[in-house]
Write a protein that holds these residues in place. Structure first.
Motif, mmCIF file in Angstrom:
data_model
loop_
_atom_site.group_PDB
_atom_site.id
_atom_site.type_symbol
_atom_site.label_atom_id
_atom_site.label_comp_id
_atom_site.label_asym_id
_atom_site.label_seq_id
_atom_site.Cartn_x
_atom_site.Cartn_y
_atom_site.Cartn_z
ATOM 1 N N PHE A 73 40.574 38.499 35.350
ATOM 2 C CA PHE A 73 39.604 39.591 35.258
ATOM 3 C C PHE A 73 38.265 39.101 34.725
ATOM 4 C CE2 PHE A 73 43.188 42.109 36.165
ATOM 5 C CZ PHE A 73 42.688 43.260 36.737
ATOM 6 N N ALA A 94 43.636 39.691 41.673
ATOM 7 C CA ALA A 94 44.697 40.116 42.595
ATOM 8 C C ALA A 94 45.651 38.959 42.886
ATOM 9 C CB ALA A 94 44.085 40.637 43.889
ATOM 10 N N ALA A 97 47.976 38.268 40.004
ATOM 11 C CA ALA A 97 49.075 39.243 40.004
ATOM 12 C C ALA A 97 50.110 38.872 41.055
ATOM 13 C CB ALA A 97 48.527 40.650 40.264
ATOM 14 N N ASP B 189 40.322 48.381 38.828
ATOM 15 C CA ASP B 189 40.960 47.307 38.066
ATOM 16 C C ASP B 189 42.479 47.452 38.060
ATOM 17 O OD1 ASP B 189 38.776 45.841 37.503
ATOM 18 O OD2 ASP B 189 38.404 46.702 35.527
ATOM 19 N N ALA B 190 42.945 48.689 38.001
ATOM 20 C CA ALA B 190 44.390 48.901 38.015
ATOM 21 C C ALA B 190 44.968 48.380 39.329
ATOM 22 C CB ALA B 190 44.704 50.385 37.846
ATOM 23 N N VAL B 191 44.270 48.653 40.427
ATOM 24 C CA VAL B 191 44.762 48.213 41.739
ATOM 25 C C VAL B 191 44.722 46.690 41.840
ATOM 26 C CG1 VAL B 191 44.352 48.369 44.215
ATOM 27 C CG2 VAL B 191 44.100 50.389 42.792
ATOM 28 N N ARG B 192 43.645 46.100 41.289
ATOM 29 C CA ARG B 192 43.555 44.642 41.246
ATOM 30 C C ARG B 192 44.727 44.056 40.480
ATOM 31 N NH1 ARG B 192 37.995 45.188 40.012
ATOM 32 N NH2 ARG B 192 37.031 45.034 42.052
ATOM 33 N N SER B 193 45.043 44.675 39.360
ATOM 34 C CA SER B 193 46.104 44.129 38.512
ATOM 35 C C SER B 193 47.463 44.211 39.202
ATOM 36 C CB SER B 193 46.148 44.870 37.174
ATOM 37 O OG SER B 193 46.788 46.120 37.327
ATOM 38 N N LEU B 194 47.539 44.971 40.292
ATOM 39 C CA LEU B 194 48.802 45.066 41.021
ATOM 40 C C LEU B 194 48.787 44.164 42.254
ATOM 41 C CD1 LEU B 194 49.272 48.902 40.661
ATOM 42 C CD2 LEU B 194 50.487 47.118 39.432
ATOM 43 N N GLY B 195 47.808 43.283 42.328
ATOM 44 C CA GLY B 195 47.820 42.257 43.370
ATOM 45 C C GLY B 195 47.189 42.673 44.691
ATOM 46 N N LYS B 196 46.323 43.693 44.684
ATOM 47 C CA LYS B 196 45.658 44.077 45.944
ATOM 48 C C LYS B 196 44.202 43.615 45.906
ATOM 49 C CE LYS B 196 49.188 47.063 46.041
ATOM 50 N NZ LYS B 196 50.461 46.559 46.542
#
Lengths: 282, 318
Positions: A73, A94, A97, B189-196
């Motif tokens: 991040f 991404a 993750a 950011d939440a979506v990024r943190s899930l690998g998208k």
């Protein structure tokens, strides 16, 4: 709780930057500067696989920044991390993750105007229906969707959110949102989960179950790294504690060792007179 | 008061064209939360791409292809620098880019192709499409509706396109792809943190919505003519009004919004001379638009989620 069965940690020397026998995450020479301020300057850091590592330190110690750097991040000015053999430098959040290191946020990021179930399903990987063209042809992704939903139901049940699955996430309480965020992160089937202050803003009744969930993760083979302020929690569930202050790692060791460390007490003193860090010293 | 006129406008190609454009904007804003403030630019690109191709002797299909490719390129150009940044940047860039398209279109520089500020007259590009019309080239009445045969043909094709676009939105909205876009709308950011890869999903949404905007432009050009100044900043805000009026993130909201917008517009235009007989005719339309603006303000105050919207899901004050 953590100290029972044959503990690898007893053999590790409690000094900053010490090597671990089986490190899943290694960081080397990570420096992050904001203008003239050096927020993070970590010489060496290793996190042991299948263990719960706590990252503690006073406010402004650089814990969250360090977290952001590790999870893509934020990008470090110098140095890099290696996760499970993959170099993290330049990797997008991404991709980090997808590599199996998934994080949660200090300020909970539940997707408020989506249902709890949609929140969960978003965590799943390998859903071909996320490709725009394939999305138009439902038979291509229906089956995978069923599997994902089933996986989500199991997790929601475990986190006591199953009866809320059709509610909007925004209608949950703060603590429930924390649980949802953690459950959602687990939907990605991570090898390592990074929890940024998982207990912040959670009422005491829920902290207990949150702690249990974290220990359960470890028992399932997930590696946990978490940032926390509450020393009680840290002492109860972590195998290893890393202390940061002013951007540097100043101490690490098993919970009891670390909390008796003079440098740690000094770091906390001033802004944290009232932590029960000292209360429980024997 | 002539209620027939209101009925006429509801079925007209103009309403269909704007319904298409509003469905496109729904992909941007309703699903993904992108603040596209230059949707009229996509419509203009669409109509220029189509009309120039056909006027130069290309087929209808080639015209449509060129107009869609134009929209894709426009979306890529707009999205490339801005989609990595906060949403406001896209808003600024789109509003400026749409104006640039209009100003380039009306300038003398490309007059040979674009016709400068007079635009491209209908008879230069409409013929190939109208030749396909199964109706006789005369006014045909059907109940209270009365259109020229070629307009009936355009109405059928135009509303078919709207139905297709609505179907596309329905399918994608309920797909895992749509779920990721809604996640992006809520918290990138939440979506990024899930690998998208958030950037790529935003770009896809911008392109799909832009292509639908271009399709709206093609239908509009057929119903009227290519006229750069008819697609200015105000047009973008009309489309926003339609989307918010009907309800963002709903399948039928943009269509209902377009129908109500134009019905309201014609209704006020008819009512004004009755209530204010001394009003000069050329001021009737500006007055009608002022009332549309008032309507938008009332809408945002009293029903921010629009007519069909779910307040919990999308509302302006959330």
């Amino acid at each position: 709780m953590p100290d029972q069965q044959n503990n690898v940690f007893t053999d590790i020397k409690a000094v900053p930057g010490v090597a671990k026998p089986d490190a899943i995450l290694v960081a080397d020479g990570i420096v992050r500067q904001f203008g003239g301020l050096t927020a993070v300057d970590v010489k060496h850091f290793e996190a042991q696989r299948h263990a719960i590592t706590a990252l503690i330190g006073p406010n402004g110690a650089g814990k969250s920044t360090f977290f952001n750097l590790l999870t893509g991040f934020d990008q470090a000015n110098e140095g890099t991390g290696v996760f499970n053999g993959k170099v993290l430098k330049g990797m997008s959040s991404a991709n980090v993750a997808r590599a199996g290191m998934v994080r949660t946020f200090q300020l909970t990021k539940a997707l408020n105007r989506m249902s709890v179930m949609d929140n969960m399903c978003l965590g799943a990987q390998d859903q071909s229906g996320e490709n725009m063209v394939k999305a138009m042809i439902a038979p291509l992704w229906r089956k995978r969707e069923k599997d994902i939903t089933a996986q989500a139901e199991v997790l929601l049940d475990r986190f006591k959110l199953l009866d809320k699955q059709d509610d909007f996430a925004g209608s949950l309480s703060g603590g429930q949102r924390k649980l949802l965020e953690m459950a959602r992160a687990l939907m990605t089937k991570p090898e390592m989960i990074m929890l940024d202050e998982p207990m912040a803003g959670v009422n005491p009744a829920l902290t207990e179950s949150l702690l249990e969930h974290i220990v359960e993760l470890k028992n399932e083979g997930v590696t946990v790294l978490f940032v926390e302020h509450d020393m009680h929690m840290v002492r109860r569930i972590s195998d290893w504690v890393v202390v940061m202050a002013e951007g540097k790692i100043i101490a690490e060791g098993e919970p009891n060792t670390v909390m008796n460390n003079q440098a740690v007490q000094d770091a906390y003193l001033g802004s944290h007179h009232d932590t029960n860090l000292f209360e429980e010293r024997t | 008061m002539d209620f027939n006129d209101i009925l006429q406008i509801i079925f007209s190609p103009t309403t269909a064209a704007f319904a298409l454009a509003a469905i496109g904007l729904n992909f941007h804003y309703g699903l993904t939360g992108l603040l596209n403030m230059g949707h009229a630019g996509f419509m203009l690109i669409g109509m220029y791409g189509y009309a120039i191709t056909v006027a130069q002797g290309g087929s209808i299909w080639l015209g449509i292809l060129v107009s869609f490719i134009g929209a894709v390129v426009f979306a890529l150009l707009l999205g490339w620098p801005t989609l990595r940044l906060r949403g406001d940047y896209l808003a600024i860039v789109t509003i400026a880019a749409a104006e640039m398209v209009r100003l380039v279109g009306r300038s003398q520089w490309l007059k040979e192709w674009t016709g400068g500020n007079t635009g491209i007259r209908g008879n230069e590009f409409k013929a190939p499409f109208e030749d396909l019309s199964p109706f006789e080239p005369k006014v045909i009445e059907l109940g209270p509706l009365s259109f020229h045969g070629s307009t009936w043909w355009l109405i059928i094709v135009g509303w078919l396109a709207v139905a297709l676009a609505a179907g596309l939105f329905w399918r994608l909205n309920k797909s895992p792809w749509g779920r990721v876009l809604k996640g992006v709308r809520e918290d990138e950011d939440a979506v990024r943190s899930l690998g998208k890869s958030v950037y790529s999903f935003k770009m896809q949404a911008l392109i799909v919505g832009g292509v639908l905007g271009a399709a709206g432009g093609v239908v509009w050009a057929h119903g009227n003519a290519v006229q750069p100044d008819s697609m200015g900043r105000v047009t973008t805000f009309w489309i926003w009004t339609m989307l918010l009026l009907g309800g963002a993130a709903t399948v039928l909201g943009p269509i209902l919004g377009s129908v109500l917008f134009w019905a309201m517009f014609v209704f006020i235009k008819q009512l004004a001379p009755l209530l204010l007989p001394s009003l000069p005719t050329q001021q009737v339309e500006p007055l009608a638009l002022a009332f549309v603006g008032l309507g938008l303000i009332l809408l945002i105050v009293f029903r921010p989620q629009g007519i069909l919207g779910d307040k919990r899901e999308v509302s302006l004050d959330a």
